[in-house]
Structure formats: structure tokens, C-alpha cells
Design a protein around this motif. Structure first.
Motif, PDB file in Angstrom:
ATOM      1  N   ALA A  38      -6.809  98.131  71.692  1.00 16.55           N
ATOM      2  CA  ALA A  38      -5.634  97.463  71.137  1.00 16.55           C
ATOM      3  C   ALA A  38      -6.034  96.361  70.162  1.00 16.55           C
ATOM      4  N   VAL A  39      -7.045  95.573  70.542  1.00 20.93           N
ATOM      5  CA  VAL A  39      -7.524  94.495  69.666  1.00 20.93           C
ATOM      6  C   VAL A  39      -8.023  95.069  68.344  1.00 20.93           C
ATOM      7  N   GLN A  40      -8.840  96.124  68.414  1.00 22.66           N
ATOM      8  CA  GLN A  40      -9.393  96.737  67.204  1.00 22.66           C
ATOM      9  C   GLN A  40      -8.302  97.381  66.356  1.00 22.66           C
ATOM     10  N   THR A  41      -7.323  97.986  67.027  1.00 21.03           N
ATOM     11  CA  THR A  41      -6.254  98.660  66.298  1.00 21.03           C
ATOM     12  C   THR A  41      -5.409  97.676  65.504  1.00 21.03           C
ATOM     13  N   CYS A  42      -5.022  96.569  66.121  1.00 22.44           N
ATOM     14  CA  CYS A  42      -4.249  95.564  65.386  1.00 22.44           C
ATOM     15  C   CYS A  42      -5.055  95.011  64.211  1.00 22.44           C
ATOM     16  N   SER A  68      -7.265  96.521  62.513  1.00 16.93           N
ATOM     17  CA  SER A  68      -7.336  97.536  61.464  1.00 16.93           C
ATOM     18  C   SER A  68      -6.054  97.587  60.633  1.00 16.93           C
ATOM     19  N   GLN A  69      -4.971  97.027  61.147  1.00 20.26           N
ATOM     20  CA  GLN A  69      -3.704  96.982  60.421  1.00 20.26           C
ATOM     21  C   GLN A  69      -3.414  95.594  59.852  1.00 20.26           C
ATOM     22  N   ASP A  70      -4.482  94.806  59.667  1.00 23.32           N
ATOM     23  CA  ASP A  70      -4.383  93.456  59.111  1.00 23.32           C
ATOM     24  C   ASP A  70      -3.471  92.589  59.968  1.00 23.32           C
ATOM     25  N   ALA A  71      -3.683  92.663  61.300  1.00 22.57           N
ATOM     26  CA  ALA A  71      -2.866  91.923  62.257  1.00 22.57           C
ATOM     27  C   ALA A  71      -3.734  91.525  63.443  1.00 22.57           C
ATOM     28  N   ALA A  72      -3.128  90.884  64.426  1.00 25.80           N
ATOM     29  CA  ALA A  72      -3.806  90.503  65.667  1.00 25.80           C
ATOM     30  C   ALA A  72      -2.891  90.840  66.832  1.00 25.80           C
ATOM     31  N   VAL A  73      -3.451  90.977  68.026  1.00 27.67           N
ATOM     32  CA  VAL A  73      -2.626  91.238  69.200  1.00 27.67           C
ATOM     33  C   VAL A  73      -1.691  90.049  69.407  1.00 27.67           C
ATOM     34  N   ALA A  74      -0.405  90.329  69.581  1.00 33.94           N
ATOM     35  CA  ALA A  74       0.589  89.272  69.712  1.00 33.94           C
ATOM     36  C   ALA A  74       0.447  88.527  71.029  1.00 33.94           C
ATOM     37  N   SER A  75       0.813  87.261  71.030  1.00 38.16           N
ATOM     38  CA  SER A  75       0.838  86.454  72.249  1.00 38.16           C
ATOM     39  C   SER A  75       2.192  86.614  72.951  1.00 38.16           C
ATOM     40  N   TYR A  76       2.256  86.131  74.171  1.00 35.62           N
ATOM     41  CA  TYR A  76       3.530  86.152  74.908  1.00 35.62           C
ATOM     42  C   TYR A  76       4.601  85.367  74.149  1.00 35.62           C
ATOM     43  N   ASP A  77       4.258  84.183  73.663  1.00 38.44           N
ATOM     44  CA  ASP A  77       5.240  83.362  72.951  1.00 38.44           C
ATOM     45  C   ASP A  77       5.737  84.054  71.682  1.00 38.44           C
ATOM     46  N   SER A  97      -6.727 100.764  82.034  1.00 36.04           N
ATOM     47  CA  SER A  97      -5.306 100.963  81.746  1.00 36.04           C
ATOM     48  C   SER A  97      -5.090 101.345  80.289  1.00 36.04           C
ATOM     49  N   ARG A  98      -4.074 102.159  80.051  1.00 34.46           N
ATOM     50  CA  ARG A  98      -3.784 102.649  78.702  1.00 34.46           C
ATOM     51  C   ARG A  98      -2.310 102.378  78.366  1.00 34.46           C
ATOM     52  N   PHE A  99      -2.108 101.662  77.258  1.00 39.53           N
ATOM     53  CA  PHE A  99      -0.750 101.357  76.804  1.00 39.53           C
ATOM     54  C   PHE A  99      -0.726 101.319  75.278  1.00 39.53           C
ATOM     55  N   ASP A 100       0.441 101.030  74.718  1.00 37.60           N
ATOM     56  CA  ASP A 100       0.558 100.713  73.305  1.00 37.60           C
ATOM     57  C   ASP A 100       0.180  99.242  73.122  1.00 37.60           C
ATOM     58  N   VAL A 101       0.510  98.667  71.966  1.00 36.04           N
ATOM     59  CA  VAL A 101       0.187  97.261  71.723  1.00 36.04           C
ATOM     60  C   VAL A 101       1.262  96.637  70.843  1.00 36.04           C
TER      61      VAL A 101
END
Length: 335
Positions: free
Chosen positions: A158-162, A164-173, A227-231
Motif C-alpha cells: 500500500a505504501v509503495q502503491t500510493c 507510485s501515484q505521487d501520493a502517500a498513505v492517508a492518515s486517520y485525520d 492482511s490484504r486490503f485496498d488503500v
């Protein structure tokens, strides 16, 4: 356009004399908020000045061969063009006010506009600069899954995927704020704290049940490796220009990549299209290739045949990269 402005002077001493001077239309600046309305002023000397006349508004490019027609008014004949259709009008031409009104302003509308009033005798040329302010919004949260399907990523994926799309994994807030802003998504995704959650604004049977309250649904912390999910990714405001590349023909994926390169840009990423849509109100009802092989299009002004029920980035899918059925969105980074 007009490079010389000729003015006829009729007086007791020089009746009918004519002189020409360089046309350097005075310009002023109008500011408006993203998504708001703007009025670009242009007034006649008097109502009679427009007898059998014509008003033309143009969006002026650095290269005038790339100017965009906005509006033409010839009395009984009125027309708006391209992205300005149904968004541009004149204030009150009958009262001598040829000011241009633009509604649902986007960042793409920012720039220089030229008003020309032609009556066969004295031509009036005025220019206005439109600036669009983005308010306090700094980023956008978007759900993401790769081409091999949903619920296929562990946390590291998930970290690598975000990224690769010029983004970062979102926070809870960040996800919470996106939910407050209307994000509704019935697939669970990783957040930066290692939890898995999803936002629901409209409770329904397959998404936690109809009796549950709106909010963030949480699966809690999950095993980051097993575990496997989306992001849910978070893209910041663009540091460059996102745009639809006009092409004579539809393209395969490889042709789309090359077309952006030939235009001194890169094929846009999913983070780019979401940032342009949310933070710049980018709107285009054309499906285009993106860098991950997906095809999407951004709609900020819902209308018939173009996401009629809501503003959204529409997802077409991950088609065969050899098909020539789509255009392409490009991104040119600031230098």
C-alpha cells in the motif's frame, strides 16, 4: 486579433482625419474563489455604441494562435464555446454592460481575457486578468486498488502503491476530514497508522447495515504482512500542470505515454487527476489513460452523460493496453 486601433476624429479643424495608435488595452485584475462566480468588467461608452455591433470575449494565450473563444454576442445570435458553454453570459448588454459572468470557476479558468466591442466605427478593446484562489484546501484523499484487483495489498504494498501515484498513505485525520467533506466508499483500505477503515456517509445494507450511523467503519489494526486490503492515499496540491492532451486520434497505452513525452510532459498519475479535480475543480468528460494503466475522467460539474448525480473522478477500468479507445491526461512538473 487587433494590433492597431484606428480612431476617427471629427472636429471643426480636422474633419474626417484619422490616426492609428498601438493597441495596448489596459487590464485590471479580478479575483474569485475556486468554485465561485466571477464578473469580468467591460462597458460600452453608451448603449448606442453597439448599434448593429458585436461583442466577443476571448481567453488569451501566450501564443495567440492558441486563444480560446469564450462568448460571441451579435444581438439575436449568441454563443458560448467549449468549456465555457452554459457557464458564460453577459451582464446586461441592453444597458451598455458587456461584462462577462463566469460561473463555477475552476483553476483552468485563470488567465487573461479580452473583450472586443465592434460596431463598424470605433472598436473597444479591454483586457481583464482573472485570478482564482484555492482557499485553505491542501490535499485530497482517494481510494485506490491496483490492476490485479481489490484486497490484494499488504501494508508495504500500500505504501509503495500510493508513492507510485505521487501520493502517500492517508492518515486517520485525513480520512476523517474527507468523510466530513462527503467521501463515501464501501471498500476497506489501509491507513498510515496500520489500521484498516472505510468512510460511509449513506448507510446501506452491504456497507455496515442500514441501521448503523454514518462515520468511519474500522477493522482495527491488522497484520501488516499477512492482511490484504485496498488503500486510501493522500495527494497534495499539484506542483505542475495537469491537462488533457488534444490528439487527432484515440491512443493505445504505449502511444499515450509517448504522446505526453513528445509534449515535454509525463503521463499523469492517479494522484494528479484527483488533485486537479478536487483542488482545482478540473472538469473534462473524456476518458483518458493514466500511468497505472487505468482509464478515468474528472467531473466537477455533474451533468447529463457526465456523472449526472455527483462530482467525482470516474473510473472506467483497466482496459487492454493495446486498445485505441481513449485519449490521455498528461502532467508537466514545475521547473
Amino acid at each position: 486579433m487587433i494590433s492597431l486601433l484606428c480612431i476617427t476624429i471629427i472636429s471643426l479643424t480636422l474633419a474626417g482625419s484619422t490616426y492609428c495608435q498601438s493597441a495596448s488595452p489596459s487590464s485590471l485584475t479580478v479575483k474569485t474563489e475556486l468554485g465561485g462566480n466571477a464578473t469580468l468588467p467591460c462597458r460600452l461608452g453608451s448603449v448606442e455604441d453597439l448599434f448593429f455591433g458585436k461583442v466577443t470575449w476571448t481567453k488569451v494565450a501566450k501564443d495567440e494562435s492558441e486563444n480560446e473563444d469564450v462568448l460571441v454576442d451579435m444581438g439575436l445570435h449568441k454563443r458560448t464555446y467549449g468549456n465555457f458553454e452554459n457557464r458564460a453570459s453577459l451582464v446586461d448588454l441592453d444597458a451598455g454592460d458587456a461584462s462577462l459572468v463566469l460561473t463555477e470557476v475552476s483553476m483552468e479558468d485563470m488567465g487573461r481575457y479580452r473583450c472586443e466591442i465592434i460596431d463598424g466605427m470605433d472598436d473597444i478593446v479591454q483586457e481583464v486578468i482573472l485570478e482564482v484562489e484555492n482557499g485553505l484546501t491542501e490535499g485530497v484523499v482517494f481510494p485506490y486498488f491496483p490492476h490485479h484487483g481489490r484486497y490484494n495489498m499488504n501494508f508495504d504494498d500500500a505504501v509503495q502503491t500510493c508513492a507510485s501515484q505521487d501520493a502517500a498513505v492517508a492518515s486517520y485525520d485525513q480520512l476523517l476530514e474527507a468523510w466530513k467533506d462527503g467521501l463515501d466508499w464501501c471498500n476497506a483500505g489501509w491507513l498510515s497508522d496500520g489500521t484498516v477503515q472505510y468512510p460511509i456517509t449513506k448507510p446501506r445494507h452491504p456497507c455496515g447495515g442500514t441501521n448503523s450511523s454514518p462515520g468511519l467503519r474500522s477493522y482495527g489494526r491488522r497484520n501488516k504482512q499477512m492482511s490484504r486490503f485496498d488503500v486510501f492515499c493522500y495527494a497534495s496540491k499539484l506542483k505542475g500542470h495537469f491537462y488533457w492532451l488534444v490528439q487527432p486520434d484515440r491512443l493505445s497505452y504505449d502511444e499515450a505515454v509517448q504522446a505526453c513525452r513528445d509534449d515535454n510532459a509525463e503521463i499523469a498519475k492517479v494522484g494528479h487527476i484527483y488533485a486537479a479535480w478536487k483542488l482545482e475543480a478540473y472538469d473534462r468528460c473524456d476518458a483518458g489513460w493514466l500511468a497505472d494503466g487505468s482509464v478515468r475522467y474528472p467531473i466537477s460539474r455533474p451533468r447529463k452523460n457526465c456523472s449526472p448525480t455527483e462530482a467525482a473522478v470516474r473510473f472506467v477500468g483497466f482496459p487492454d493496453k493495446k486498445v485505441k479507445s481513449y485519449g490521455v491526461y498528461c502532467f508537466r512538473a514545475d521547473q
